[in-house]
Design a protein around this motif. Structure first.
Motif, PDB file in Angstrom:
ATOM      1  N   SER A 178      38.061  42.902  28.992  1.00  0.00           N
ATOM      2  CA  SER A 178      36.634  42.647  29.206  1.00  0.00           C
ATOM      3  C   SER A 178      36.371  42.595  30.704  1.00  0.00           C
ATOM      4  O   SER A 178      37.311  42.504  31.504  1.00  0.00           O
ATOM      5  CB  SER A 178      36.213  41.323  28.556  1.00  0.00           C
ATOM      6  N   GLU A 179      35.091  42.647  31.064  1.00  0.00           N
ATOM      7  CA  GLU A 179      34.729  42.499  32.467  1.00  0.00           C
ATOM      8  C   GLU A 179      34.962  41.048  32.896  1.00  0.00           C
ATOM      9  O   GLU A 179      34.892  40.122  32.084  1.00  0.00           O
ATOM     10  CB  GLU A 179      33.254  42.862  32.674  1.00  0.00           C
ATOM     11  N   ALA A 180      35.230  40.849  34.161  1.00  0.00           N
ATOM     12  CA  ALA A 180      35.336  39.485  34.689  1.00  0.00           C
ATOM     13  C   ALA A 180      33.979  38.798  34.564  1.00  0.00           C
ATOM     14  O   ALA A 180      32.929  39.437  34.701  1.00  0.00           O
ATOM     15  CB  ALA A 180      35.775  39.522  36.148  1.00  0.00           C
ATOM     16  N   SER A 181      33.982  37.506  34.303  1.00  0.00           N
ATOM     17  CA  SER A 181      32.732  36.773  34.125  1.00  0.00           C
ATOM     18  C   SER A 181      31.937  36.739  35.430  1.00  0.00           C
ATOM     19  O   SER A 181      32.484  36.884  36.524  1.00  0.00           O
ATOM     20  CB  SER A 181      33.011  35.340  33.679  1.00  0.00           C
ATOM     21  N   LYS A 182      30.641  36.537  35.290  1.00  0.00           N
ATOM     22  CA  LYS A 182      29.765  36.446  36.460  1.00  0.00           C
ATOM     23  C   LYS A 182      30.205  35.297  37.364  1.00  0.00           C
ATOM     24  O   LYS A 182      30.206  35.428  38.598  1.00  0.00           O
ATOM     25  CB  LYS A 182      28.315  36.238  36.032  1.00  0.00           C
TER      26      LYS A 182
END
Length: 243
Positions: free
Chosen positions: A127-131
């Motif tokens: 997944s993308e890294a969190s904000k």
């Protein structure tokens, strides 16, 4: 002939490569495929138990740690390397060493963190890294860039004085790392950008661009990771970076 074990995705490797090439120090380039895990192979362990790049091998003499390699080469090849790269003047050399001691856990760590979160985190973690994670990484990067400008560069042409040193070389390869994933570390920083252009000219623009070409090919890097038969085994090792 001296052997240098390198991979251009690594800022420390780029600093050693650029230094040796720009100063015409003879060496044999030994590519180490980090994504394939070559650094964990038995063959590479026989060269360096540290299992990291860069590595310099000169006969039976093996040296790790990029900053040490740079300062060793500057002194070992004093006939090829101008004195300003690693000044003999005690105070100027201390300034170079001060920067090299500071950057490892500051600018280098924060530049690399941004790159890793954008380039390696998605294929490794799924997944993308969190904000929140990205915002924290970018804020740390901003603080390190501010310190570089205010404490080290100030209003000088280069970090130490009016001539380039290994401190400038080490700094520029680190700051270039986030640009490979679309983060412009020079945006809104005209003084820093002008300094970068001076460093590029001193090293040679063509050589500088050559060393950083692979850095921008993130999609190719991610695809290579997915196609790598050893990726499943490597995944656990990479995940430690993000814990």
């Amino acid at each position: 002939m001296m052997e240098l074990y390198l991979n251009h995705l690594s800022p420390p490797c780029r600093s050693v490569f650029l230094f040796a090439k720009a100063l015409k120090i003879p060496f044999e380039f030994k590519f180490v495929d980090l994504i394939a895990g070559q650094q964990y192979s038995e063959e590479f362990e026989n060269i360096s138990i540290v299992r990291k790049v860069p590595v310099m091998k000169e006969g039976s003499f093996i040296l790790t740690e990029s900053n040490v390699i740079l300062t060793y080469l500057a002194q070992r090849h004093s006939g090829l390397v101008a004195e300003h790269w690693y000044p003999a003047d005690l105070q100027q050399r201390a300034r170079v060493n001060e920067y090299l001691s500071w950057q490892h856990m500051n600018l280098r760590a924060h530049c690399s963190r941004v790159y890793l979160l954008k380039a390696l985190y998605p294929p490794i973690m799924g997944s993308e890294a969190s904000k929140e994670m990205m915002d924290a990484a970018l804020e740390n990067l901003k603080e390190s860039l501010d310190l570089l400008e205010k404490k080290f560069l100030q209003d000088k042409p280069f970090i130490v004085c009016d001539k380039i040193s290994v401190a400038d070389l080490v700094a520029v390869v680190d700051i270039m790392q986030p640009t490979g994933v679309g983060v412009d570390t020079f945006e809104g920083r005209p003084k820093l950008n002008a300094w970068k252009e001076r460093v590029k000219r001193e090293l040679g623009v063509k050589l500088f661009d050559e060393a950083h070409e692979e850095l921008t090919q993130v999609s190719n890097l991610q695809q290579k990771m997915k196609n790598n038969s050893e990726f499943a085994n490597m995944k656990t090792k990479f995940q430690r970076i993000f814990k």
